[in-house]
Design a protein around this motif. Structure first.
Motif, PDB file in Angstrom:
ATOM      1  N   THR A  34      18.830  14.551  47.095  1.00 19.60           N
ATOM      2  CA  THR A  34      18.934  14.561  48.562  1.00 19.60           C
ATOM      3  C   THR A  34      19.824  13.430  49.054  1.00 19.60           C
ATOM      4  O   THR A  34      20.634  13.598  49.973  1.00 19.60           O
ATOM      5  N   THR A  35      19.680  12.261  48.431  1.00 21.55           N
ATOM      6  CA  THR A  35      20.533  11.120  48.796  1.00 21.55           C
ATOM      7  C   THR A  35      21.993  11.428  48.482  1.00 21.55           C
ATOM      8  O   THR A  35      22.898  11.137  49.288  1.00 21.55           O
ATOM      9  N   LYS A  36      22.208  12.036  47.309  1.00 22.41           N
ATOM     10  CA  LYS A  36      23.581  12.401  46.931  1.00 22.41           C
ATOM     11  C   LYS A  36      24.160  13.433  47.893  1.00 22.41           C
ATOM     12  O   LYS A  36      25.325  13.348  48.286  1.00 22.41           O
ATOM     13  N   LYS A  37      23.333  14.384  48.302  1.00 26.70           N
ATOM     14  CA  LYS A  37      23.780  15.407  49.254  1.00 26.70           C
ATOM     15  C   LYS A  37      24.167  14.768  50.589  1.00 26.70           C
ATOM     16  O   LYS A  37      25.189  15.140  51.190  1.00 26.70           O
ATOM     17  N   SER A  38      23.367  13.827  51.059  1.00 24.22           N
ATOM     18  CA  SER A  38      23.674  13.138  52.323  1.00 24.22           C
ATOM     19  C   SER A  38      25.003  12.407  52.232  1.00 24.22           C
ATOM     20  O   SER A  38      25.802  12.417  53.184  1.00 24.22           O
ATOM     21  N   PHE A  39      25.246  11.774  51.084  1.00 22.56           N
ATOM     22  CA  PHE A  39      26.504  11.060  50.893  1.00 22.56           C
ATOM     23  C   PHE A  39      27.687  12.029  50.917  1.00 22.56           C
ATOM     24  O   PHE A  39      28.719  11.754  51.552  1.00 22.56           O
ATOM     25  N   ILE A  40      27.535  13.171  50.260  1.00 23.13           N
ATOM     26  CA  ILE A  40      28.632  14.149  50.220  1.00 23.13           C
ATOM     27  C   ILE A  40      28.856  14.749  51.605  1.00 23.13           C
ATOM     28  O   ILE A  40      29.999  14.942  52.035  1.00 23.13           O
TER      29      ILE A  40
END
Length: 454
Positions: A34-40
Motif C-alpha cells: 500500500t505504501t509503494k502504491k501511494s508512492f507510485i
C-alpha cells in the motif's frame, strides 16, 4: 442455531487481542504494498503536473511555430461612430478612405389601427415572401384576430424570415411585420386571397396586402429594405448587411452611420511580442516544474533529464536557419541566464521587427531550423499517446494494477490465515480448559486423602 463464541474463556487468554496482533504482523506485506502504491500514485500525479506544463509550453510554441502566426494585423477606424473594423491574417498593411453612403435596412410595415389585439381582421390566405422565398398561411375563424394572425406568422414552421408583433398606441392596435434580415434581397411582400372576394382593398384580410411594385401599399412603410453602400478609396461596394467583407482582403467593415473616415491596417507587433513573452513564461514554468519534480516525487527520474537535454539541444544548436540572418535567440532579444531563466528584451525585439521582420519570423517559424517550430515538434512528441510522458505514466499505472492484484490475493489469504490462527487458539483453549478441569479434580482428590489421613 447460531452458537455464541467466547474465545479464551477456557484458558483465560485474551485470544481476540492476540489474534489481532498476529494479524497485524501477517498484514505487513500488504501495508508495504500500500505504501509503494501511494508512492507510485504520487509519481503519476507528478507526471500529470509535468504534462500540464508541457502542454502550456506546446501552446506557446504553436503561436510562433509557423510564418502564418506572425501575420497578425490590427485595424483602426478614424471615427468609430461611422464604422468599426476587424481584420484577419489575410490582411495587408495599408491606409484607406472609407465613406458610408447608406446603411442596410429591413422592410418593416404596420397595418391600420384596430380596436385591440382581439379584433377580427378577416379570413382567407396570406402568401408572405421574403426575397425569393415564401410561405403560405390559412386564416380562418380560429386565428382571424390581430393576435391570431401574429401567432400564426411567428409559429409557422415554414416561416422564411419574417417576424410579427403588435404595437398598441393611442389610435389603436397595429400588426407590425418586419423582415428579419436587411437588404433588398430580403424585401417583404404580402399577397392576399381575401374571403370577401376583393384582394386589394383595405377591408378584411386584404388590409395586410403589401406589394409596392403592384401598387398595393396602403400606408408608408416604417422602413424600406435597402443595401448598405460604402466607397473604398472612391470605389462603390454594396452589401445586404452593414457588415461588409471582401472589399479589402482580410478586413471587415461594420458600417454604423453615414459619413467618412479613414481605415488604417497595421501589423500588430504588440501581439507578436506578447506571444514571445508567453513563450518565455511557458519555458520558465516548465523548467521550474522540472526542478520541483526533481526535488520531489520524480527524484532521479531520467525523464526529466531527457526533457531538459532535448530542449537545450535545440536552444544551443546555433545552426543556420533558412530565411533568417540570426542563429541564436539571444540575437533577437531572447536570452537565458546562468540559472536557466529565459528573459525577453522587448525593446530589442521591437527594433528587430521594424528593421528585419522576415529574419525575426524565420528565427522562430522556419521549417528548416526555426526554434519554435523545432520545440513545438519536441512537445508534440512528448505528449503523443505513445510519447515520452505517456509511456512513463502507462508504466506506472501498470505497476499500480499489479500491486492491486497482489493486495487482493493477500487479502484473500488473510481470511484463511485468521481462520487458521483462531482454530489453533480454539484447540488450545479447549486443551487448557481440559487440563484445568483435570487439575481441579486431582487437587480435590488429594485434599480428600489428606482429610482421611487426619
Amino acid at each position: 442455531m447460531a452458537t455464541i463464541q467466547a474465545p479464551g474463556i477456557g484458558s483465560g487468554l485474551d485470544v481476540n487481542d492476540i489474534v489481532t496482533k498476529l494479524m497485524e504482523i501477517e498484514r505487513q506485506p500488504i501495508e508495504s504494498l500500500t505504501t509503494k502504491k501511494s508512492f507510485i500514485n504520487a509519481q503519476i500525479s507528478a507526471y500529470g503536473s509535468l504534462k500540464s506544463k508541457v502542454a502550456d509550453f506546446q501552446t506557446a510554441m504553436d503561436n510562433l511555430s509557423s510564418p502564418e502566426k506572425f501575420q497578425v494585423y490590427q485595424g483602426s477606424s478614424g471615427d468609430e461612430s461611422v464604422f468599426t473594423t476587424s481584420v484577419t491574417s489575410n490582411a495587408v498593411a495599408g491606409n484607406y478612405n472609407i465613406e458610408v453612403v447608406s446603411l442596410a435596412e429591413r422592410d418593416k410595415i404596420a397595418t391600420k389601427g384596430y380596436t385591440d389585439s382581439n379584433t377580427a381582421v378577416g379570413e382567407g390566405t396570406l402568401n408572405i415572401s421574403i426575397g425569393s422565398e415564401s410561405f403560405e398561411l390559412t386564416i380562418d375563424s380560429s386565428n382571424n384576430t390581430l393576435a391570431g394572425i401574429r401567432d400564426a406568422i411567428n409559429n409557422s414552421a415554414d416561416n422564411t424570415g419574417v417576424s410579427a408583433t403588435i404595437v398598441t398606441g393611442d389610435d389603436g392596435a397595429r400588426l407590425v411585420l418586419s423582415s428579419e434580415e436587411t437588404g433588398v434581397d430580403n424585401a417583404l411582400r404580402i399577397n392576399v386571397t381575401d374571403s370577401d372576394g376583393n384582394n386589394t382593398d383595405e377591408t378584411g384580410l386584404s388590409a395586410l396586402a403589401y406589394n409596392p411594385e403592384g401598387g398595393v401599399e396602403f400606408r408608408a412603410a416604417i422602413s424600406t429594405a435597402q443595401n448598405a453602400q460604402i466607397r473604398v478609396d472612391g470605389f462603390n461596394v454594396t452589401s445586404n448587411t452593414n457588415t461588409i467583407t471582401g472589399a479589402i482582403d482580410g478586413v471587415t467593415i461594420n458600417a454604423a452611420s453615414m459619413g467618412s473616415s479613414t481605415l488604417n491596417v497595421t501589423r500588430d507587433d504588440e501581439q507578436i511580442l506578447e506571444s514571445v513573452e508567453a513563450f518565455a513564461t511557458a519555458f520558465n514554468a516548465l523548467r521550474s516544474e522540472i526542478n520541483k519534480q526533481r526535488d520531489g516525487q520524480l527524484e532521479a527520474d531520467s525523464t526529466l533529464l531527457t526533457l531538459e537535454r532535448q530542449i537545450f539541444d535545440v536552444l544551443n544548436a546555433g545552426s543556420s536557419i533558412e530565411g533568417s540572418s540570426f542563429s541564436y535567440l539571444i540575437e533577437a532579444g531572447v536570452s537565458i541566464d546562468k540559472n536557466g531563466v529565459m528573459a525577453v528584451d522587448s525593446d530589442r525585439i521591437t527594433d528587430i521587427m521594424n528593421t528585419d521582420f522576415d529574419s525575426f519570423t524565420s528565427l522562430f517559424a522556419s521549417e528548416n531550423g526555426g526554434f519554435a517550430a523545432k520545440l513545438s515538434t519536441l512537445a508534440d512528441g512528448w505528449l503523443n499517446d505513445n510519447g515520452l510522458i505517456d509511456s512513463r505514466e502507462d508504466g506506472l499505472k501498470t505497476q499500480v494494477e499489479g500491486i492491486d492484484d497482489q493486495i487482493l490475493r493477500l487479502e484473500d489469504r488473510m481470511i484463511s490465515v485468521e481462520e487458521r490462527i483462531r482454530a489453533q487458539f480454539t484447540a488450545l483453549d479447549t486443551l487448557v480448559s481440559s487440563l484445568n478441569n483435570t487439575s481441579n479434580f486431582l487437587t480435590q482428590q488429594l485434599a480428600s486423602l489428606n482429610n482421611s489421613n487426619n
